[in-house]
Write a protein that holds these residues in place. Structure first.
Motif, short mmCIF file in Angstrom:
data_model
loop_
_atom_site.label_atom_id
_atom_site.label_comp_id
_atom_site.label_asym_id
_atom_site.label_seq_id
_atom_site.Cartn_x
_atom_site.Cartn_y
_atom_site.Cartn_z
N GLU A 276 -3.82 3.79 1.97
CA GLU A 276 -4.29 5.31 1.40
C GLU A 276 -5.80 4.93 1.04
O GLU A 276 -6.49 5.85 1.25
CB GLU A 276 -3.50 5.61 0.65
CG GLU A 276 -3.57 7.20 0.20
CD GLU A 276 -3.49 8.01 1.57
OE1 GLU A 276 -4.04 9.10 1.64
OE2 GLU A 276 -2.63 7.67 2.37
N LYS B 168 0.80 -2.57 -0.22
CA LYS B 168 0.18 -2.45 1.11
C LYS B 168 -0.05 -0.92 1.25
O LYS B 168 -1.39 -0.57 1.96
CB LYS B 168 0.83 -2.80 1.97
CG LYS B 168 0.81 -4.43 2.13
CD LYS B 168 1.25 -5.45 3.18
CE LYS B 168 0.98 -6.80 3.07
NZ LYS B 168 1.85 -7.43 3.95
N ASN B 169 0.90 0.01 1.32
CA ASN B 169 0.58 1.29 1.49
C ASN B 169 -0.48 2.07 0.58
O ASN B 169 -1.14 3.07 1.28
CB ASN B 169 2.13 2.12 1.39
CG ASN B 169 3.06 1.83 2.16
OD1 ASN B 169 2.77 1.26 3.25
ND2 ASN B 169 4.26 1.93 2.16
N GLU C 7 4.99 6.22 -3.86
CA GLU C 7 4.86 4.57 -3.73
C GLU C 7 5.32 3.92 -5.09
O GLU C 7 6.02 2.95 -5.21
CB GLU C 7 3.45 4.24 -3.48
CG GLU C 7 3.06 4.55 -1.79
CD GLU C 7 4.09 4.23 -0.83
OE1 GLU C 7 4.68 2.99 -1.06
OE2 GLU C 7 4.34 4.93 0.25
N VAL D 134 5.24 -4.06 0.05
CA VAL D 134 5.14 -2.95 1.04
C VAL D 134 4.41 -1.64 0.45
O VAL D 134 3.63 -1.02 1.22
CB VAL D 134 6.42 -2.63 1.86
CG1 VAL D 134 6.31 -1.18 2.60
CG2 VAL D 134 6.49 -3.80 2.73
N CYS D 135 4.85 -1.28 -0.74
CA CYS D 135 4.14 -0.29 -1.38
C CYS D 135 2.82 -0.71 -1.66
O CYS D 135 1.99 0.58 -1.74
CB CYS D 135 5.26 -0.14 -2.83
SG CYS D 135 6.79 0.44 -2.49
#
Length: 72
Positions: free
Chosen positions: A50, A45-46, A27, A42-43
């Motif tokens: 997690e 949020k990822n 990420e 987006v990264c």
């Protein structure tokens, strides 16, 4: 923290930590290559997703709603 508390086997603990590290590194690498703020978000949020998943797994283990199983 999770692996140290719940995983007694050292090799399993190392593999778990490495897997999480790979997700984080992937990420971060994607965020570094991002050309727009949206791609970077987006990264983030990822990574938050997690983290939330790991916290949920911890909650399930603490409340004994989930158990650890080993495959041989």
């Amino acid at each position: 923290r999770l692996s140290a508390f719940y995983l007694q086997d050292g090799l399993t603990r190392i593999k778990f930590v490495e897997e999480i590290k790979q997700v984080v590194d992937k990420e971060f690498e994607t965020a570094r290559r991002a050309k727009t703020d949206e791609e970077c978000i987006v990264c983030i949020k990822n990574l938050r997703a997690e983290t939330d998943n790991l916290l949920e797994q911890e909650r399930l283990l603490k409340t004994k709603s989930a158990q650890l199983y080993a495959k041989v």
